[in-house]
Design a protein around this motif. Structure first.
Motif, PDB file in Angstrom:
ATOM      1  N   ARG A   1     -29.520   5.356 -36.507  1.00 50.79           N
ATOM      2  CA  ARG A   1     -28.955   6.293 -37.486  1.00 50.79           C
ATOM      3  C   ARG A   1     -27.428   6.286 -37.452  1.00 50.79           C
ATOM      4  NH1 ARG A   1     -26.100  10.404 -37.944  1.00 50.79           N
ATOM      5  NH2 ARG A   1     -25.783  10.527 -35.685  1.00 50.79           N
ATOM      6  N   ALA A   2     -26.861   6.438 -36.247  1.00 49.06           N
ATOM      7  CA  ALA A   2     -25.405   6.519 -36.112  1.00 49.06           C
ATOM      8  C   ALA A   2     -24.739   5.226 -36.579  1.00 49.06           C
ATOM      9  CB  ALA A   2     -25.032   6.822 -34.661  1.00 49.06           C
ATOM     10  N   SER A   3     -25.334   4.082 -36.243  1.00 43.98           N
ATOM     11  CA  SER A   3     -24.752   2.790 -36.626  1.00 43.98           C
ATOM     12  C   SER A   3     -24.658   2.658 -38.138  1.00 43.98           C
ATOM     13  CB  SER A   3     -25.591   1.643 -36.059  1.00 43.98           C
ATOM     14  OG  SER A   3     -25.646   1.720 -34.645  1.00 43.98           O
ATOM     15  N   LYS A   4     -25.746   2.991 -38.822  1.00 44.85           N
ATOM     16  CA  LYS A   4     -25.752   2.879 -40.289  1.00 44.85           C
ATOM     17  C   LYS A   4     -24.755   3.856 -40.909  1.00 44.85           C
ATOM     18  CE  LYS A   4     -30.564   1.341 -40.604  1.00 44.85           C
ATOM     19  NZ  LYS A   4     -31.913   1.635 -41.130  1.00 44.85           N
ATOM     20  N   ALA A   5     -24.662   5.064 -40.359  1.00 44.01           N
ATOM     21  CA  ALA A   5     -23.747   6.071 -40.894  1.00 44.01           C
ATOM     22  C   ALA A   5     -22.295   5.620 -40.730  1.00 44.01           C
ATOM     23  CB  ALA A   5     -23.971   7.412 -40.201  1.00 44.01           C
ATOM     24  N   ILE A   6     -21.969   5.043 -39.571  1.00 43.79           N
ATOM     25  CA  ILE A   6     -20.601   4.581 -39.313  1.00 43.79           C
ATOM     26  C   ILE A   6     -20.224   3.466 -40.283  1.00 43.79           C
ATOM     27  CG2 ILE A   6     -19.170   3.300 -37.644  1.00 43.79           C
ATOM     28  CD1 ILE A   6     -20.730   4.886 -35.422  1.00 43.79           C
ATOM     29  N   LEU A   7     -21.102   2.482 -40.453  1.00 45.36           N
ATOM     30  CA  LEU A   7     -20.782   1.343 -41.310  1.00 45.36           C
ATOM     31  C   LEU A   7     -20.680   1.762 -42.780  1.00 45.36           C
ATOM     32  CD1 LEU A   7     -22.695  -1.675 -39.742  1.00 45.36           C
ATOM     33  CD2 LEU A   7     -20.413  -0.819 -39.280  1.00 45.36           C
ATOM     34  N   ARG A   8     -21.536   2.689 -43.197  1.00 44.01           N
ATOM     35  CA  ARG A   8     -21.434   3.181 -44.585  1.00 44.01           C
ATOM     36  C   ARG A   8     -20.131   3.947 -44.785  1.00 44.01           C
ATOM     37  NH1 ARG A   8     -27.408   4.079 -44.433  1.00 44.01           N
ATOM     38  NH2 ARG A   8     -28.295   2.473 -45.806  1.00 44.01           N
ATOM     39  N   GLU A   9     -19.772   4.766 -43.800  1.00 43.33           N
ATOM     40  CA  GLU A   9     -18.524   5.543 -43.883  1.00 43.33           C
ATOM     41  C   GLU A   9     -17.307   4.614 -43.960  1.00 43.33           C
ATOM     42  OE1 GLU A   9     -16.003   8.726 -44.108  1.00 43.33           O
ATOM     43  OE2 GLU A   9     -18.200   8.878 -44.098  1.00 43.33           O
ATOM     44  N   ALA A  10     -17.407   3.443 -43.308  1.00 40.97           N
ATOM     45  CA  ALA A  10     -16.290   2.494 -43.274  1.00 40.97           C
ATOM     46  C   ALA A  10     -16.275   1.545 -44.474  1.00 40.97           C
ATOM     47  CB  ALA A  10     -16.350   1.688 -41.980  1.00 40.97           C
ATOM     48  N   GLY A  11     -17.290   1.614 -45.329  1.00 38.87           N
ATOM     49  CA  GLY A  11     -17.363   0.682 -46.462  1.00 38.87           C
ATOM     50  C   GLY A  11     -17.535  -0.752 -45.991  1.00 38.87           C
ATOM     51  N   TYR A  12     -18.408  -0.936 -44.999  1.00 42.90           N
ATOM     52  CA  TYR A  12     -18.540  -2.223 -44.320  1.00 42.90           C
ATOM     53  C   TYR A  12     -19.422  -3.201 -45.100  1.00 42.90           C
ATOM     54  CZ  TYR A  12     -18.447  -5.293 -40.269  1.00 42.90           C
ATOM     55  OH  TYR A  12     -18.216  -6.349 -39.423  1.00 42.90           O
ATOM     56  N   VAL A  13     -19.028  -4.485 -45.044  1.00 43.00           N
ATOM     57  CA  VAL A  13     -19.839  -5.567 -45.609  1.00 43.00           C
ATOM     58  C   VAL A  13     -19.784  -6.744 -44.640  1.00 43.00           C
ATOM     59  CG1 VAL A  13     -20.119  -7.204 -47.515  1.00 43.00           C
ATOM     60  CG2 VAL A  13     -19.327  -4.875 -47.986  1.00 43.00           C
ATOM     61  N   GLY A  14     -20.964  -7.304 -44.303  1.00 52.93           N
ATOM     62  CA  GLY A  14     -21.006  -8.468 -43.412  1.00 52.93           C
ATOM     63  C   GLY A  14     -21.765  -8.163 -42.139  1.00 52.93           C
ATOM     64  N   ALA A  15     -21.608  -9.037 -41.144  1.00 48.19           N
ATOM     65  CA  ALA A  15     -22.221  -8.830 -39.827  1.00 48.19           C
ATOM     66  C   ALA A  15     -21.256  -8.024 -38.969  1.00 48.19           C
ATOM     67  CB  ALA A  15     -22.521 -10.167 -39.168  1.00 48.19           C
ATOM     68  N   GLY A  16     -21.779  -7.061 -38.240  1.00 47.07           N
ATOM     69  CA  GLY A  16     -20.943  -6.246 -37.359  1.00 47.07           C
ATOM     70  C   GLY A  16     -21.778  -5.645 -36.253  1.00 47.07           C
ATOM     71  N   THR A  17     -21.117  -5.181 -35.215  1.00 49.51           N
ATOM     72  CA  THR A  17     -21.822  -4.602 -34.072  1.00 49.51           C
ATOM     73  C   THR A  17     -21.239  -3.240 -33.730  1.00 49.51           C
ATOM     74  OG1 THR A  17     -22.354  -6.763 -33.132  1.00 49.51           O
ATOM     75  CG2 THR A  17     -22.381  -4.889 -31.631  1.00 49.51           C
ATOM     76  N   CYS A  18     -22.097  -2.234 -33.641  1.00 45.50           N
ATOM     77  CA  CYS A  18     -21.698  -0.903 -33.183  1.00 45.50           C
ATOM     78  C   CYS A  18     -22.043  -0.793 -31.702  1.00 45.50           C
ATOM     79  CB  CYS A  18     -22.441   0.183 -33.966  1.00 45.50           C
ATOM     80  SG  CYS A  18     -22.022   0.222 -35.724  1.00 45.50           S
ATOM     81  N   GLU A  19     -21.043  -0.474 -30.883  1.00 44.81           N
ATOM     82  CA  GLU A  19     -21.237  -0.418 -29.437  1.00 44.81           C
ATOM     83  C   GLU A  19     -21.224   1.028 -28.957  1.00 44.81           C
ATOM     84  OE1 GLU A  19     -18.525  -3.054 -27.432  1.00 44.81           O
ATOM     85  OE2 GLU A  19     -19.635  -4.790 -28.176  1.00 44.81           O
ATOM     86  N   PHE A  20     -22.097   1.301 -27.980  1.00 49.16           N
ATOM     87  CA  PHE A  20     -22.242   2.647 -27.433  1.00 49.16           C
ATOM     88  C   PHE A  20     -22.370   2.565 -25.910  1.00 49.16           C
ATOM     89  CE2 PHE A  20     -24.090   2.512 -31.647  1.00 49.16           C
ATOM     90  CZ  PHE A  20     -23.711   3.697 -32.257  1.00 49.16           C
ATOM     91  N   LEU A  21     -22.026   3.653 -25.254  1.00 51.65           N
ATOM     92  CA  LEU A  21     -22.352   3.811 -23.841  1.00 51.65           C
ATOM     93  C   LEU A  21     -23.495   4.816 -23.741  1.00 51.65           C
ATOM     94  CD1 LEU A  21     -18.820   4.003 -22.173  1.00 51.65           C
ATOM     95  CD2 LEU A  21     -20.364   2.036 -22.312  1.00 51.65           C
ATOM     96  N   VAL A  22     -24.425   4.551 -22.834  1.00 54.23           N
ATOM     97  CA  VAL A  22     -25.523   5.483 -22.578  1.00 54.23           C
ATOM     98  C   VAL A  22     -25.375   5.952 -21.132  1.00 54.23           C
ATOM     99  CG1 VAL A  22     -28.005   5.835 -22.509  1.00 54.23           C
ATOM    100  CG2 VAL A  22     -27.023   4.328 -24.241  1.00 54.23           C
TER     101      VAL A  22
END
Length: 584
Positions: free
Chosen positions: A256-277
């Motif tokens: 959910r968070a990854s898709k929300a971030i990329l949509r908010e950024a107007g992203y197009v292409g391959a990208g990676t959202c990184e997180f710490l757990v």
């Protein structure tokens, strides 16, 4: 697109060239002088010289890369990872030149590449975040103030950095100034900008990320999760997909968070959202990498999706045409780096005298080197990637142990010795595992012997080259060739390449013995912290070396007075070269 220029080198350039061939697209390689005969040059349909023998004089030179694109008639550019891949100005220059940029929009690169701006985007997207400075800090004093307010440890991060460069973790207030300076230096050297911000550092977290694809029609999918917790110096060594041992709730939040971030950024292409757990399960957004990642193959193996070809489709304006893909099996990637696990993973440039990779069920190799390849200190340490896939995590680990045992690389130190050990370590193989991003430095029992380096006998001088003029189809071309193209060379080629003469291998010595403080590796001096005649205590910083894009501090092995300091900033030193003596 009909012809793609690959603005990179090594294994990723080979990988993109292969995707071009699969897709029926012509490919163009570019190369620096030391890469004249490299594997990626031969993998592409044609190749153009950039000149230069450093990254700055070749792959980072925007004008040279664009000139090669114009000369070759390329109509698109794929940047790979590293170098110019996350440079918004380069992306814009490619577009302004009328070429297709195989990557995200320049503004998305700008917004997400600036980690401070990326935090703001993540906040607007409702992504989970740890405490951090809202903007870049002005100096070490501001870093200390943040640490006093929020507590230690803290992470000092290059705002425009990535790949572990320009990232330092401070655990005491006293070390903040030196670590801040080092982070700025690394960031400037690797990315051309030194701004840094600070955030709370989660101790013993896992590093989990999502491989995403977004098209120009508003569709965003998560291809898979990955776990990249096995790191040293905050750089990944082993990655796997999907990320194991997550709850359904954690998995859903990452998607959910990854898709929300990329949509908010107007992203197009391959990208990676990184997180710490964190150990308590808390998820914290880390950054977005606006490019293809080194570890992308494990996501490909568990989904059957060719991410490079998807990048081509997206750049051509096509819609993805699918949702989050179902996953099958489990895949590991092992980075075969030129470094010595037996000496604290020190960078170890050298010559590959034998390169014999494994094969068999579940084995894939993405390599940028071969027998005879020379690995210099100016370049990244990644030689190849071994990707091993099985029906389950357990089977993939079993196959990995077999494949790593088969893998033979001679002539220089590599991370293979670490990989062989970790795939049978209970901390990594257990269900659930107990590894974290600092596990290698803090808990891994490293009894790996240091690499016994081969020492060449009186090395012959590098053969000279001469330029000859040839005509191909009536077109005049200047060709650079080895000066001696006689029968000796022909016989060598027929025999598969001769190995350099070698004396009996000798063990790499300590960086310090007696009074002498010697360089533990080949590299360049980027900082001198002492003066001739200065009194120092054991553990004090003497010089900082840089090799393979990483800094290595060299500290006093004893207390005493600095004598015979021969170091100069910018000078190159060989492994074993005496930096100074420390006398009573």
């Amino acid at each position: 697109m009909r012809k793609v220029l690959i603005a990179n080198r090594g294994e990723i350039a080979v990988r993109v060239a292969r995707a071009c061939r699969d897709a029926g697209i012509a490919s163009v390689a570019v190369y620096a002088e030391p890469d004249r005969d490299a594997l990626h040059v031969r993998a592409a349909d044609e190749a153009y010289a950039l000149g230069g023998d450093t990254p700055a004089g070749s792959y980072l030179d925007v004008a040279k890369v664009l000139a090669a694109a114009a000369e070759s008639g390329a109509d698109a550019i794929h940047p790979g990872y590293g170098f110019l891949s996350e440079n918004a100005e380069f992306a814009q220059a490619v577009i302004d030149a009328g070429l297709t940029w195989i990557g995200p929009p320049p503004q998305a690169i700008r917004d997400l590449g600036d980690k401070v701006a990326a935090r703001h985007i993540a906040q607007r997207a409702g992504a989970p975040l740890v405490a951090g400075t809202p903007d870049p800090v002005s100096g070490a004093d501001e870093v200390v103030a943040f640490a006093e307010q929020h507590g230690l440890p803290i992470a000092i991060k290059a705002a425009f950095g990535g790949g572990g460069r320009g990232l330092k973790v401070a655990r005491t207030l006293e070390e903040v100034p030196e670590l801040y300076e080092s982070a700025v230096r690394e960031a400037v050297a690797a990315f051309g900008r030194g701004e840094c911000f600070v955030e709370r550092y989660l101790d013993r977290p896992r590093h989990v990320e999502t491989q995403c694809l977004a098209d120009s029609h508003g569709n965003v999918v998560v291809v898979s999760t990955r776990d990249c917790s096995l790191q040293r110096r905050h750089q990944k060594l082993v990655e796997e997909a999907p990320a194991p041992f997550l709850t359904d709730e954690q998995n859903a939040e990452l998607y959910r968070a990854s898709k929300a971030i990329l949509r908010e950024a107007g992203y197009v292409g391959a990208g990676t959202c990184e997180f710490l757990v964190a150990q308590d399960g808390l998820i914290s957004f880390l950054e977005v990498n606006t490019r293809l990642q080194v570890e992308h193959p494990v996501s490909e193996e568990v989904t059957g999706i060719d991410l490079v070809r998807e990048m081509f489709r997206i750049a051509d304006g096509e819609a993805l045409g699918y949702d989050d893909p179902p996953l099958r099996g489990h895949s590991f990637e092992f980075r075969i780096n030129g470094e010595d696990p037996g000496r604290g993973f020190l960078p170890a440039p050298g010559t590959v005298t034998k390169f014999a990779p494994p094969s068999g069920p579940g084995v894939r190799l993405d390599a940028g080197v071969e027998t005879g390849s020379v690995i210099g200190p100016a370049w990244d340490s990644l030689l190849a990637k071994l990707i091993v896939t099985g029906a389950s995590r357990e089977q993939a680990l079993q196959r990995a142990a077999r494949a790593l045992a088969e893998f033979e690389v001679e002539g220089m130190a590599t991370a293979i010795t670490f990989h062989r050990k970790v795939v049978t370590d209970p901390a990594f193989t257990s269900d659930p595992f107990t590894v974290h991003t600092r596990w290698i430095e803090t808990e891994f029992v490293n009894d790996i012997p240091a690499f016994a380096a081969p020492v060449a006998e009186d090395e012959a001088e590098e053969a000279g080259r001469e330029t000859v003029v040839v005509e191909v189809g009536g077109k005049r071309l200047e060709v650079s060739l080895p000066a001696s193209l006689g029968m000796t060379l022909a016989r060598t080629a027929a025999a598969g390449g001769a190995r350099p003469k070698r004396r009996a291998a000798k063990k790499a010595g300590s960086a310090a013995s007696g009074d002498s403080l010697a360089s533990p590796m080949q590299g360049t001096i980027v900082k001198i912290a002492v003066e001739e005649g200065q009194q120092v205590n054991e553990g004090d910083l003497i010089v900082v070396l840089e090799a393979m894009k990483m800094e290595q501090p060299l500290n006093a092995h004893r207390s005493g007075t600095i004598k015979g300091l021969a170091a100069e900033v910018g000078s190159s030193v060989s492994s074993g070269a005496v930096i100074c003596e420390i006398k009573d």
